[in-house]
Design an enzyme around this catalytic site. Structure first.
Site, PDB file in Angstrom:
ATOM      1  N   LYS A 209     -11.678   6.756   2.481  1.00  0.00           N
ATOM      2  CA  LYS A 209     -11.838   8.214   2.416  1.00  0.00           C
ATOM      3  C   LYS A 209     -11.217   8.922   3.618  1.00  0.00           C
ATOM      4  O   LYS A 209     -10.982   8.314   4.666  1.00  0.00           O
ATOM      5  CB  LYS A 209     -13.327   8.590   2.282  1.00  0.00           C
ATOM      6  CG  LYS A 209     -13.848   8.342   0.853  1.00  0.00           C
ATOM      7  CD  LYS A 209     -15.280   8.780   0.668  1.00  0.00           C
ATOM      8  CE  LYS A 209     -15.731   8.476  -0.773  1.00  0.00           C
ATOM      9  NZ  LYS A 209     -17.162   8.755  -0.972  1.00  0.00           N
ATOM     10  N   ARG A 244     -19.822   0.566  -1.469  1.00  0.00           N
ATOM     11  CA  ARG A 244     -18.837   0.768  -2.548  1.00  0.00           C
ATOM     12  C   ARG A 244     -17.451   0.771  -1.912  1.00  0.00           C
ATOM     13  O   ARG A 244     -17.151   1.662  -1.123  1.00  0.00           O
ATOM     14  CB  ARG A 244     -19.126   2.106  -3.249  1.00  0.00           C
ATOM     15  CG  ARG A 244     -18.173   2.430  -4.394  1.00  0.00           C
ATOM     16  CD  ARG A 244     -18.498   3.808  -4.976  1.00  0.00           C
ATOM     17  NE  ARG A 244     -17.608   4.148  -6.090  1.00  0.00           N
ATOM     18  CZ  ARG A 244     -16.420   4.715  -5.927  1.00  0.00           C
ATOM     19  NH1 ARG A 244     -15.977   4.998  -4.728  1.00  0.00           N
ATOM     20  NH2 ARG A 244     -15.663   4.987  -6.980  1.00  0.00           N
TER      21      ARG A 244
END
Ligand code: 8Y4
Length: 262
Positions: A209, A244
């Site tokens: 991210k 995740r």
């Protein structure tokens, strides 16, 4: 292992090599098998992008993408399958096809989702998001980011219990990058263990991210793997039960090193 690794499997057309409308079920199955071989404990299958500029996907299009992949995977592996969706129609068919977990970035706030998840009786990850993908990064504001997210969790847990969902099915996720500034994301990572107060398993999703890119000095997405592994290690050290990730093999190594001393 000290935490479970959830491997990301995107089945959106833009996540496939030709960048067009075409995507191949065989490609998706092969990618899933690769994640499993690398040590994934859960496969998270998503057919809708949550990027701010992504086009909304109808539930029929989402079903066409994810259902064949879930069916094939459920026949060929015992690794639990998670369906990344906010749509009740997709939750229903995915679980009927073999998924055993719902990963919902909207935390069952879409009409019908609470009732559907209750009927299905599977595990549910409730993720916090401020705003909606289209506007969430415009100007995220919190009074106190940790307290605000805890307040959100308390409300969603209550809504789930009222809908007949057993508390033992719930997993909480503060939603890195979903309506958060860089400073908010850092605070959440630093104080991750505060969400342990609910007594429920916690999930952390930081893999590749923007926040990882920012920590590395505005690094491109293709060079965020090592930083993502470091983020996963910190999250687990601070109480995450599931991470995740896109890079399962590298994350597994990092968590094994952490596990050796914890
Ligand atoms: C590069 C790679 C840049 C990936 C951005 C991204 C989470 C999630 C997503 C999460 C849970 C993403 C579906 C966003 N993030 N589900 N989903 N928690 N539970 N962006 O943090 O990976 S998609």
């Amino acid at each position: 292992m000290i935490a479970k690794i959830m491997g990301v499997l995107n089945v959106t057309p833009d996540s496939f090599s030709d960048g067009g409308q075409h995507f191949d079920i065989a490609d998706a199955i092969q990618k899933a098998q690769c994640l499993i071989d690398q040590g994934a404990d859960i496969i998270d299958i998503g057919g809708e992008s949550t990027r701010p500029d992504a086009k909304p996907v109808s539930f029929k299009d989402e079903l066409v993408r994810v259902i064949p992949v879930i069916k094939t995977l459920a026949e060929t592996t015992d690794v639990p399958i998670s369906i990344d969706t906010s749509k009740p129609e997709v939750m229903l068919q995915a679980v009927e096809s073999g998924a055993s977990m719902i990963n919902d970035v909207c935390a069952l706030r879409v009409n019908g989702a609470l009732e559907t998840a209750s009927e299905l009786g599977v595990d549910v990850c409730l993720m916090h998001m401020q705003g909606v993908p289209k506007n969430m990064q415009l100007s995220p504001v919190y009074d106190e980011v940790i307290e605000d997210i805890k307040h959100f969790f308390a409300g969603r847990i209550e809504a789930c219990i009222s809908a007949g969902i057993s508390e033992s099915k719930l997993i909480l996720d503060p939603g890195f990058g979903f309506g958060k500034t860089y400073e908010h994301n850092l605070e959440i990572l630093r104080c991750f263990d505060e969400f342990k107060s609910f007594g429920l398993p916690l999930l952390a999703g930081m893999s590749r991210k923007t926040m990882i890119g920012q920590m590395l000095g505005d690094r491109d997405v293709s060079t965020r793997v090592t930083g993502s592994v470091a983020g996963a290690i910190i999250a687990v050290q601070n109480g995450a039960d599931i991470v995740r990730v896109h890079d399962v093999e590298e994350t597994k190594d990092g968590l094994m090193v952490l596990g050796s001393v914890s």
